[in-house]
Design a protein around this motif. Sequence first.
Motif, short mmCIF file in Angstrom:
data_model
loop_
_atom_site.label_atom_id
_atom_site.label_comp_id
_atom_site.label_asym_id
_atom_site.label_seq_id
_atom_site.Cartn_x
_atom_site.Cartn_y
_atom_site.Cartn_z
N ARG A 169 0.84 -1.18 -0.05
CA ARG A 169 -0.03 -0.11 -0.06
C ARG A 169 1.07 1.27 0.08
N ILE A 170 0.64 2.23 -0.95
CA ILE A 170 1.23 3.32 -0.93
C ILE A 170 0.33 4.51 -0.64
N SER A 171 0.54 5.44 0.48
CA SER A 171 -0.32 6.52 0.87
C SER A 171 0.13 7.58 0.31
N ILE A 172 -0.40 8.32 -0.39
CA ILE A 172 0.14 9.73 -1.08
C ILE A 172 -0.72 10.71 -0.41
N LYS A 173 -0.03 11.52 0.42
CA LYS A 173 -0.56 12.66 1.17
C LYS A 173 -0.86 13.94 0.29
N LEU A 174 -1.79 14.59 0.28
CA LEU A 174 -2.01 15.98 -0.16
C LEU A 174 -2.93 16.82 0.32
N PRO A 175 -2.83 18.18 0.23
CA PRO A 175 -3.74 19.17 0.69
C PRO A 175 -5.49 18.67 0.15
N TRP A 176 -6.32 19.12 1.05
CA TRP A 176 -7.63 19.03 0.72
C TRP A 176 -7.78 19.71 -0.66
N THR A 177 -8.60 18.99 -1.67
CA THR A 177 -8.42 19.80 -2.98
C THR A 177 -9.84 19.46 -3.53
N ASP A 178 -10.36 20.42 -4.34
CA ASP A 178 -11.64 20.08 -5.01
C ASP A 178 -11.72 19.05 -5.85
N ALA A 179 -12.36 18.28 -5.63
CA ALA A 179 -12.83 16.78 -6.40
C ALA A 179 -12.58 17.05 -7.89
N VAL A 180 -12.93 18.11 -8.30
CA VAL A 180 -13.02 18.18 -9.97
C VAL A 180 -11.62 18.76 -10.27
N ARG A 181 -10.86 19.62 -9.43
CA ARG A 181 -9.38 19.68 -9.86
C ARG A 181 -8.38 18.76 -9.53
N ALA A 182 -8.81 17.61 -8.52
CA ALA A 182 -7.98 16.67 -8.21
C ALA A 182 -7.84 15.67 -9.37
#
Length: 381
Positions: A169-182
Amino acid sequence: LDRMMQKLSVIPIRHYKSIIALSAVLVMVALIAAMKIELSHNPLKWFQPESYDRISTETIDEKLNGSVTIELIIDTKRENGWNDPVRLEKLNILSEEMEQYVDRHTHIGKVVSLATIVKETNRALHENKEAYYTIPGNANLVSQELLLFENSGSDDLEDVVDSQFSKARISIKLPWTDAVRATEVLHYVKEAATNTFPDDKVTTTGMIPLLINTFSHAVSSSVVSYFIAFVGIALMMMLILGSVRIGLISMIPNLTPIILGLLLMYFAHIPLDMFTLLIGSIAIGLAVDDTIHFLHNFRRYYLESGDSAKAIEQTFFTTGKAMVITTIVLSLGFYAYIMANMISVQNFGLLTGSVIILALLADLLLAPALMIVVAKRGWIK
């Protein structure tokens, strides 16, 4: 109310051409504006800027490399597949490349995987020298280090690999982002993982994919639902009004308020999200109700008198008054949501209440204007 309805009834009779032309222009402008409305699925922005939950999430994003994840599951389909130093080195390189990712809307803050644990264990066994923060080149050494780590009492290994060492399992952390822009970062992660491990099965999950899939399915199902509703309502209008032609024309005042609602969204900078998607279904139901009452009574009065102006005036004095009262009650009921704390609920109340009022105007101005044209062409029988 009678005096008001009397004055209103004169407007579509005298200015029916202007009303139809103005409505057509407004619809065209609204359709152009609708293309510029931002699609959005960002539950964090539903909270007020000073909300504790929103501030906490934004603080975690800024200080701790992100609050949401994309989870990658890479299945080697064989036991001890992840004891291979070559495979672990590929995973290490992939993780380092992902941590450099930045696009217009977001970035990847941190990647946690089996490679991270192996590197940390190797460094710890070499007096914490930074030069040993690497993947050992010997498969037996990798196995021994993982065994030592597991026997140390930590259960972190269970978070990144299964008991058979076949799935990682690879966990990729990122800031909360608008789903459309993600969608851009999700596409990058999928493509990078697939290219790095072409012979393995790669699966993506986590908060970001869930948000993206939720919104995409909501949009696609709404489009299908609206199409089915349009066809079903049009058929019922044809049946009730006794004419295919008039039934189709009657859909104009039903759809116009929904389209003008998009224009209101554009000027108010309200995005098309999970809440605003619901407005069309509510609005078309209420608009159809008023349209059916208005056109059914207009047709009855017209067949009695043969005079479209008189039929409109009689319809305004009967059905029209009821439509005004119900619209006031319904719109105020939805406008009450403007006092809610959630921004999404405020937008929902504002738009729905406004579209209900627009539906009334469409039925009191546009519908009778269209009926005058219909009567002049002799289509009412």
